[in-house]
Design a protein around this motif. Structure first.
Motif, PDB file in Angstrom:
ATOM      1  N   VAL A 211      -2.179  -4.384  -9.111  1.00  0.00           N
ATOM      2  CA  VAL A 211      -1.592  -3.699  -7.953  1.00  0.00           C
ATOM      3  C   VAL A 211      -2.352  -2.430  -7.555  1.00  0.00           C
ATOM      4  O   VAL A 211      -2.088  -1.848  -6.501  1.00  0.00           O
ATOM      5  CB  VAL A 211      -0.090  -3.346  -8.166  1.00  0.00           C
ATOM      6  CG1 VAL A 211       0.709  -4.596  -8.496  1.00  0.00           C
ATOM      7  CG2 VAL A 211       0.103  -2.273  -9.216  1.00  0.00           C
TER       8      VAL A 211
ATOM      9  N   ILE B 172      -3.601  -1.762  -3.962  1.00  0.00           N
ATOM     10  CA  ILE B 172      -2.957  -2.682  -3.012  1.00  0.00           C
ATOM     11  C   ILE B 172      -1.957  -1.869  -2.172  1.00  0.00           C
ATOM     12  O   ILE B 172      -1.144  -1.141  -2.720  1.00  0.00           O
ATOM     13  CB  ILE B 172      -2.185  -3.798  -3.765  1.00  0.00           C
ATOM     14  CG1 ILE B 172      -3.130  -4.623  -4.641  1.00  0.00           C
ATOM     15  CG2 ILE B 172      -1.379  -4.668  -2.809  1.00  0.00           C
ATOM     16  CD1 ILE B 172      -3.906  -5.691  -3.923  1.00  0.00           C
ATOM     17  N   PRO B 173      -2.047  -1.977  -0.860  1.00  0.00           N
ATOM     18  CA  PRO B 173      -1.114  -1.192  -0.035  1.00  0.00           C
ATOM     19  C   PRO B 173       0.303  -1.752  -0.089  1.00  0.00           C
ATOM     20  O   PRO B 173       0.485  -2.974  -0.177  1.00  0.00           O
ATOM     21  CB  PRO B 173      -1.686  -1.326   1.373  1.00  0.00           C
ATOM     22  CG  PRO B 173      -2.500  -2.572   1.347  1.00  0.00           C
ATOM     23  CD  PRO B 173      -2.977  -2.771  -0.056  1.00  0.00           C
ATOM     24  N   GLN B 174       1.274  -0.869  -0.076  1.00  0.00           N
ATOM     25  CA  GLN B 174       2.681  -1.309  -0.005  1.00  0.00           C
ATOM     26  C   GLN B 174       3.070  -1.439   1.461  1.00  0.00           C
ATOM     27  O   GLN B 174       2.528  -0.767   2.326  1.00  0.00           O
ATOM     28  CB  GLN B 174       3.589  -0.291  -0.695  1.00  0.00           C
ATOM     29  CG  GLN B 174       3.443  -0.286  -2.212  1.00  0.00           C
ATOM     30  CD  GLN B 174       4.447   0.625  -2.885  1.00  0.00           C
ATOM     31  OE1 GLN B 174       4.573   1.780  -2.513  1.00  0.00           O
ATOM     32  NE2 GLN B 174       5.163   0.112  -3.865  1.00  0.00           N
ATOM     33  N   LYS B 175       4.052  -2.335   1.714  1.00  0.00           N
ATOM     34  CA  LYS B 175       4.566  -2.481   3.078  1.00  0.00           C
ATOM     35  C   LYS B 175       5.266  -1.185   3.477  1.00  0.00           C
ATOM     36  O   LYS B 175       5.771  -0.464   2.626  1.00  0.00           O
ATOM     37  CB  LYS B 175       5.577  -3.622   3.140  1.00  0.00           C
ATOM     38  CG  LYS B 175       5.029  -4.939   2.647  1.00  0.00           C
ATOM     39  CD  LYS B 175       4.618  -5.821   3.782  1.00  0.00           C
ATOM     40  CE  LYS B 175       4.182  -7.177   3.246  1.00  0.00           C
ATOM     41  NZ  LYS B 175       3.309  -7.864   4.183  1.00  0.00           N
ATOM     42  N   ARG B 176       5.332  -0.949   4.768  1.00  0.00           N
ATOM     43  CA  ARG B 176       6.123   0.202   5.225  1.00  0.00           C
ATOM     44  C   ARG B 176       7.600  -0.158   5.130  1.00  0.00           C
ATOM     45  O   ARG B 176       7.958  -1.310   5.330  1.00  0.00           O
ATOM     46  CB  ARG B 176       5.824   0.503   6.697  1.00  0.00           C
ATOM     47  CG  ARG B 176       4.477   1.115   6.923  1.00  0.00           C
ATOM     48  CD  ARG B 176       4.096   0.950   8.397  1.00  0.00           C
ATOM     49  NE  ARG B 176       2.787   1.539   8.650  1.00  0.00           N
ATOM     50  CZ  ARG B 176       2.626   2.820   8.982  1.00  0.00           C
ATOM     51  NH1 ARG B 176       3.656   3.630   9.123  1.00  0.00           N
ATOM     52  NH2 ARG B 176       1.418   3.299   9.191  1.00  0.00           N
ATOM     53  N   PRO B 177       8.439   0.852   4.867  1.00  0.00           N
ATOM     54  CA  PRO B 177       9.882   0.553   4.866  1.00  0.00           C
ATOM     55  C   PRO B 177      10.304   0.063   6.232  1.00  0.00           C
ATOM     56  O   PRO B 177       9.725   0.457   7.243  1.00  0.00           O
ATOM     57  CB  PRO B 177      10.525   1.910   4.568  1.00  0.00           C
ATOM     58  CG  PRO B 177       9.442   2.793   4.094  1.00  0.00           C
ATOM     59  CD  PRO B 177       8.145   2.254   4.620  1.00  0.00           C
ATOM     60  N   LEU B 178      11.309  -0.816   6.258  1.00  0.00           N
ATOM     61  CA  LEU B 178      11.831  -1.277   7.540  1.00  0.00           C
ATOM     62  C   LEU B 178      12.648  -0.148   8.153  1.00  0.00           C
ATOM     63  O   LEU B 178      13.330   0.588   7.450  1.00  0.00           O
ATOM     64  CB  LEU B 178      12.731  -2.501   7.331  1.00  0.00           C
ATOM     65  CG  LEU B 178      12.020  -3.772   6.874  1.00  0.00           C
ATOM     66  CD1 LEU B 178      13.038  -4.858   6.559  1.00  0.00           C
ATOM     67  CD2 LEU B 178      11.036  -4.255   7.932  1.00  0.00           C
TER      68      LEU B 178
ATOM     69  N   ARG C 185      15.577   1.727   9.616  1.00  0.00           N
ATOM     70  CA  ARG C 185      17.023   1.546   9.504  1.00  0.00           C
ATOM     71  C   ARG C 185      17.667   1.648  10.887  1.00  0.00           C
ATOM     72  O   ARG C 185      17.340   2.545  11.651  1.00  0.00           O
ATOM     73  CB  ARG C 185      17.641   2.646   8.631  1.00  0.00           C
ATOM     74  CG  ARG C 185      17.302   2.523   7.170  1.00  0.00           C
ATOM     75  CD  ARG C 185      18.194   1.455   6.536  1.00  0.00           C
ATOM     76  NE  ARG C 185      17.739   1.150   5.183  1.00  0.00           N
ATOM     77  CZ  ARG C 185      18.137   1.840   4.122  1.00  0.00           C
ATOM     78  NH1 ARG C 185      18.973   2.838   4.257  1.00  0.00           N
ATOM     79  NH2 ARG C 185      17.702   1.517   2.931  1.00  0.00           N
TER      80      ARG C 185
END
Lengths: 83, 192
Positions: free
Chosen positions: A69, A72-78, A80
């Motif tokens: 990992v 590795i980029p993390q997804k942006r939070p959705l 709200r």
């Protein structure tokens, strides 16, 4: 109650759901050799599944996962939706 | 969530690798067991666990804390294993065109026989040849899935329903049919 109905209801008994229909199925099963044997085989299936071994992950897996990992980029939070 | 200290998930969501490492350590064993019971193969199970945690890591910022963390984690792990089974079955049916083609047992026995085993692999092999594991892997995937979650991961019917996004009545029906199918498969005389 037929054998087929009793066998179907005895599954609810195995799940811990006790109601009138299940009670009637238990009475049927206690007096029917074939259904009794059928239910005993189902209980054996449950016991065999519970007896299957639990494993420890192979050694070094934690480190390999952490390496995989890195960077590795993390997804942006959705976003709200606020009401 | 009882396996994790307070705030660990939140820190991991913010990209804290130490916190993510705590999550991996807390769940790699049960997820490896889950994957092995789906895939009947140690190497593939390990790959599935790696893939699961990679997906967990990338999607963590989107995990909604109003849902139980383990439900979310098990949903990802279960989907990874089901995807792998689906791909394997698709490949096997292509490979065996013209044959009757539903014997995956032979396929993984061939694969297992192909290289020198370590002691760990020897143990896994004996387990792979285990009659119960063989019956489990011969089940249709929906039945196999609920039996693994119920009896090996020891999850409640409600948790299984949440993980699979299906009503509890559906979970129960699949467990009932799965138990019946296991009973039939286990009654077969093992082929030596």
């Amino acid at each position: 109650m037929t054998c087929e109905e009793a066998r179907a209801s005895m599954h609810f008994h195995l799940d811990g759901d006790e109601h009138l229909h299940v009670e009637r199925a238990r009475v049927h099963t206690a007096g029917c050799m074939h259904c009794e044997r059928h239910v005993r085989a189902l209980i054996e299936v449950e016991q065999e599944l519970k007896r299957l071994k639990r494993y420890a992950a192979p050694s070094g897996l934690t480190e390999r996962i952490l390496q995989s990992v890195q960077g590795i980029p993390q997804k942006r939070p959705l976003a709200r939706v606020t009401m | 969530m009882e396996r994790l200290g307070p705030g660990v998930v939140q820190r991991a969501q913010a990209g804290d690798l130490d916190a993510f490492s705590e999550i991996v350590k807390a769940f790699e064993d049960p997820l490896y067991t889950l994957a092995f019971r789906f895939l009947s193969n140690g190497g593939e199970a390990e790959d599935a666990v790696q893939e699961t945690f990679l997906r967990v890591y990338t999607h963590l910022p989107r995990y909604d804390q109003q849902f139980k963390f383990t439900t979310w984690l098990y949903r990802i792990a279960t989907n990874v294993c089901i995807d792998r089974l689906r791909k394997r079955r698709a490949t096997a049916s292509l490979d065996s065109e013209g044959q009757d083609g539903d014997d995956f047992v032979g396929e993984w026995h061939d694969r297992l026989a192909s290289s020198a085993p370590t002691p760990e692999e020897m143990l896994l092999r004996s387990e792979t040849c285990n009659e119960v594991q063989r019956a489990l892997s011969d089940l249709p995937t929906p039945y196999q899935t609920v039996l693994i979650l119920r009896y090996i991961q020891e999850l409640s019917l409600q948790e299984i329903s949440d993980i699979l996004h299906v009503p509890i009545t559906t979970v129960k029906t699949r467990i009932h049919r799965g138990r019946e199918a296991m009973k039939e498969l286990m009654a077969r005389v093992p082929v030596s």
